[in-house]
Design an enzyme around this catalytic site. Structure first.
Site, PDB file in Angstrom:
ATOM      1  N   GLU A  95       8.768  -5.204   1.900  1.00 33.75           N
ATOM      2  CA  GLU A  95       9.946  -4.526   1.321  1.00 33.75           C
ATOM      3  C   GLU A  95      11.161  -4.697   2.214  1.00 33.75           C
ATOM      4  O   GLU A  95      11.806  -3.719   2.609  1.00 33.75           O
ATOM      5  CB  GLU A  95       9.637  -3.038   1.049  1.00 33.75           C
ATOM      6  CG  GLU A  95       8.550  -2.875   0.008  1.00 33.75           C
ATOM      7  CD  GLU A  95       8.436  -1.491  -0.612  1.00 33.75           C
ATOM      8  OE1 GLU A  95       9.098  -0.534  -0.141  1.00 33.75           O
ATOM      9  OE2 GLU A  95       7.675  -1.358  -1.596  1.00 33.75           O
ATOM     10  N   GLU A 129       1.528  -4.096  -4.068  1.00 34.40           N
ATOM     11  CA  GLU A 129       1.572  -2.625  -4.155  1.00 34.40           C
ATOM     12  C   GLU A 129       1.759  -2.242  -5.610  1.00 34.40           C
ATOM     13  O   GLU A 129       2.742  -2.646  -6.243  1.00 34.40           O
ATOM     14  CB  GLU A 129       2.717  -2.051  -3.303  1.00 34.40           C
ATOM     15  CG  GLU A 129       2.437  -2.165  -1.819  1.00 34.40           C
ATOM     16  CD  GLU A 129       3.435  -1.416  -0.940  1.00 34.40           C
ATOM     17  OE1 GLU A 129       4.002  -0.400  -1.407  1.00 34.40           O
ATOM     18  OE2 GLU A 129       3.645  -1.865   0.198  1.00 34.40           O
ATOM     19  N   GLN A 149      -3.227   3.495  -2.694  1.00 33.53           N
ATOM     20  CA  GLN A 149      -3.887   2.926  -1.544  1.00 33.53           C
ATOM     21  C   GLN A 149      -5.350   3.356  -1.558  1.00 33.53           C
ATOM     22  O   GLN A 149      -5.690   4.319  -2.247  1.00 33.53           O
ATOM     23  CB  GLN A 149      -3.220   3.397  -0.282  1.00 33.53           C
ATOM     24  CG  GLN A 149      -1.752   2.954  -0.189  1.00 33.53           C
ATOM     25  CD  GLN A 149      -1.141   3.154   1.185  1.00 33.53           C
ATOM     26  OE1 GLN A 149      -1.808   3.543   2.136  1.00 33.53           O
ATOM     27  NE2 GLN A 149       0.162   2.890   1.295  1.00 33.53           N
TER      28      GLN A 149
HETATM   29  O1  AHR Z   1       2.592   2.750  -0.522  1.00 34.70           O
HETATM   30  C1  AHR Z   1       3.568   3.581   0.005  1.00 34.70           C
HETATM   31  C2  AHR Z   1       4.858   2.833   0.334  1.00 34.70           C
HETATM   32  O2  AHR Z   1       5.441   2.380  -0.835  1.00 34.70           O
HETATM   33  C3  AHR Z   1       4.739   1.610   1.176  1.00 34.70           C
HETATM   34  O3  AHR Z   1       4.679   1.880   2.528  1.00 34.70           O
HETATM   35  C4  AHR Z   1       5.997   0.872   0.856  1.00 34.70           C
HETATM   36  O4  AHR Z   1       5.862  -0.524   1.001  1.00 34.70           O
HETATM   37  C5  AHR Z   1       6.294   1.289  -0.574  1.00 34.70           C
HETATM   38  O5  AHR Z   1       7.603   1.670  -0.742  1.00 34.70           O
END
Ligand code: AHR
Length: 494
Positions: free
Chosen positions: A174, A297, A346
């Site tokens: 990001e 993600e 996650q």
């Molecule tokens: O998954 C949580 C966060 O979301 C991560 O650290 C980031 O890459 C995204 O904005």
């Protein structure tokens, strides 16, 4: 409108890369610490500090690849702080996630040991935002060089003689946001520079992943593909399912109104549009589809559970999350020519987790069960499928009520996975199955619930779990299936 599907079992549509079933574990909240790592002195059963129950459960769903150490954490992580004797490892503040002390007890050796225990491929994300080219270059040398060199010698001093095999390496995370607030043009140049020094040592061949766009930032994809596609193997994309436009009020994980339920499904289905549009740009510069789209993600993002640290992103997980997972897989399969990896955010205790822990207790979430039900599609051949769906309507808006995918595995078994989004009514689907010799052996399973917020708790860990499903009939080449409200169904033929 009636729900219908035509599946052509003799019309293959390419392989479904098993890495679509990948995961992401960040130094965030209780994902790494407590979730995976309890330390060598813990009373919780562990192997070299990594909890056994979590590893055992994750092995069941065959995690193909695990991304680490972030996330936003990656761009402030300095890997050299996380190696060597634990008592002398540097302590730092995890500024992104709750401002807690990070003692660096879980570092490179521990992560790669975890991957070996899980039998999964590591995917390491390097630091561009606050790191240096040298630091990134030396990390790869430390892990993969088999010979005499400063980093390889250091690795040996730290107890690991053989290099690890490492394929997936991300150059920043990001970088349009927490990874440095860069413009696409600036990051594209940095990407070109940093990746130059991410070397292949010996037979170890790195698959380089450039930091990609946020949601619908098509400019980012355009610039990265134009300026650097020849120097990358994959380009990432991040998109979370948030049932609100207000990040301060994303809605409760456990108490969705029907409106929020609908919005969640709508937002999850948006993944299809995003992949299509980013793919169109990628096609312009890479018509042969050499560069993989890496959705590293994705998942639901709700308000944290009341009373928990807002920086820890801890949320419960319901049948709604299960449907979001199923919808994503169906979409990823549809784009199997471009989408080569996806990593849900996650794995444990954070966002759309597979597993929640409380001390020595552990529960499996509805999302976990979807990963388990869908694992049959890993590396299978996608089959041609044509879906005509009825609608699920609310407030004059409508969505297709049914989403599905089909594949054939190496044993020639056909697997069909169906998601039914409507939380109120059951429905039925007629599946016309062509190119299959016999429909005499069909096995079914279903994950469903009676309440929109059905979930598992430490007191009632099996409230939502898959059970056997037999509510179907065969008529010639047609399979008639009754779909309960809010359900995920898997059928195996052969
Ligand atoms: O998954 C949580 C966060 O979301 C991560 O650290 C980031 O890459 C995204 O904005």
């Amino acid at each position: 409108m009636k729900n219908k599907m035509v599946i052509q079992a003799d019309v293959p549509k390419g392989k479904i890369n098993k890495n679509i079933y990948g995961h992401f574990a960040e130094h965030l909240g209780r994902c790494i610490y407590e979730g995976f790592w309890v330390g060598q002195d813990s009373h919780i059963e562990h192997t070299n500090g990594i909890r056994n129950d979590v590893v055992k459960a994750l092995k069941e769903i065959q995690i193909p690849v695990l991304r680490w150490p972030g996330g936003c954490f990656a761009d402030e992580y300095h890997w050299k702080d996380g190696i060597g004797p634990k008592e002398s490892r540097k302590r730092m503040v995890n500024t992104h996630w709750g401002g807690v002390v990070e003692n660096n007890h879980f570092g490179t050796h521990e992560f790669l040991m975890l991957c070996e225990m899980l039998d999964t491929e590591p995917y390491i994300c390097g630091n561009v935002g606050s790191g240096t080219v040298q630091e990134m270059s030396e990390w790869v040398e430390y892990m993969t060089f088999n010979g005499e060199s400063p980093m390889a010698n250091w690795r040996k001093e730290n107890g690991r003689n053989e290099p690890w095999s490492l394929t997936y390496f991300g150059v920043g995370n990001e970088n349009w946001g927490c990874g440095g607030h860069m413009r696409a043009e600036y990051y594209a140049d940095l990407y070109r520079q940093f990746q130059t020094y991410v070397r292949n040592y010996g037979d170890n061949k790195i698959y380089k992943i450039a930091g990609g766009a946020n949601v619908d930032d098509y400019h980012w994809t355009e610039v990265l593909m134009r300026e650097a596609s020849h120097l990358m193997d994959g380009l990432s994309l991040h998109y979370y399912t948030v049932p609100s436009d207000d990040w301060a009020n994303k809605g409760s994980a456990l108490d969705p109104s029907e409106n929020e339920w609908f919005l969640t499904m709508k937002k999850a289905l948006r993944m299809n549009e995003l992949i299509s549009k980013h793919s169109t740009i990628m096609d312009k510069y890479d018509p042969d589809k050499r560069v993989g789209m890496i959705i590293d993600e994705w998942g639901t993002w709700f308000d944290v559970e009341p009373g928990t640290n807002p920086g820890f992103l801890y949320q419960q997980n319901t049948i709604r999350d299960a449907l979001v997972a199923g919808l994503h897989f169906n979409i990823f399969h549809e784009h199997n020519d471009r989408v080569q990896m996806a990593n849900i955010a996650q794995t444990v205790n954070v966002l759309q987790a597979m597993i929640l822990t409380e001390g020595e207790k552990m529960i499996l979430t509805p999302t976990y069960h979807v990963f388990e039900m869908y694992k049959v599609h890993q590396d299978a051949t996608k089959l041609d499928i044509d879906i005509t769906s009825g609608t699920y309507q609310i407030n004059n808006e409508e969505l297709p009520a049914v989403s599905a995918t089909a594949s054939k595995d190496k044993q020639e078994k056909v697997h069909i996975s169906i998601c039914h989004l409507n939380p109120n009514d059951q429905t039925a689907v007629a599946i016309d199955l062509r190119g299959i010799e016999s429909l005499s052996t069909i096995q079914g399973r279903v994950l469903t619930a009676n309440e929109r917020n059905a979930h598992n708790t430490f007191e009632n860990p099996d409230h939502v779990k898959p059970i056997s499903f037999e509510d179907f009939t065969v008529e010639g080449e047609t399979l008639h299936v009754n779909l309960p409200s809010m359900s995920i169904i898997s059928l195996t033929i052969g």
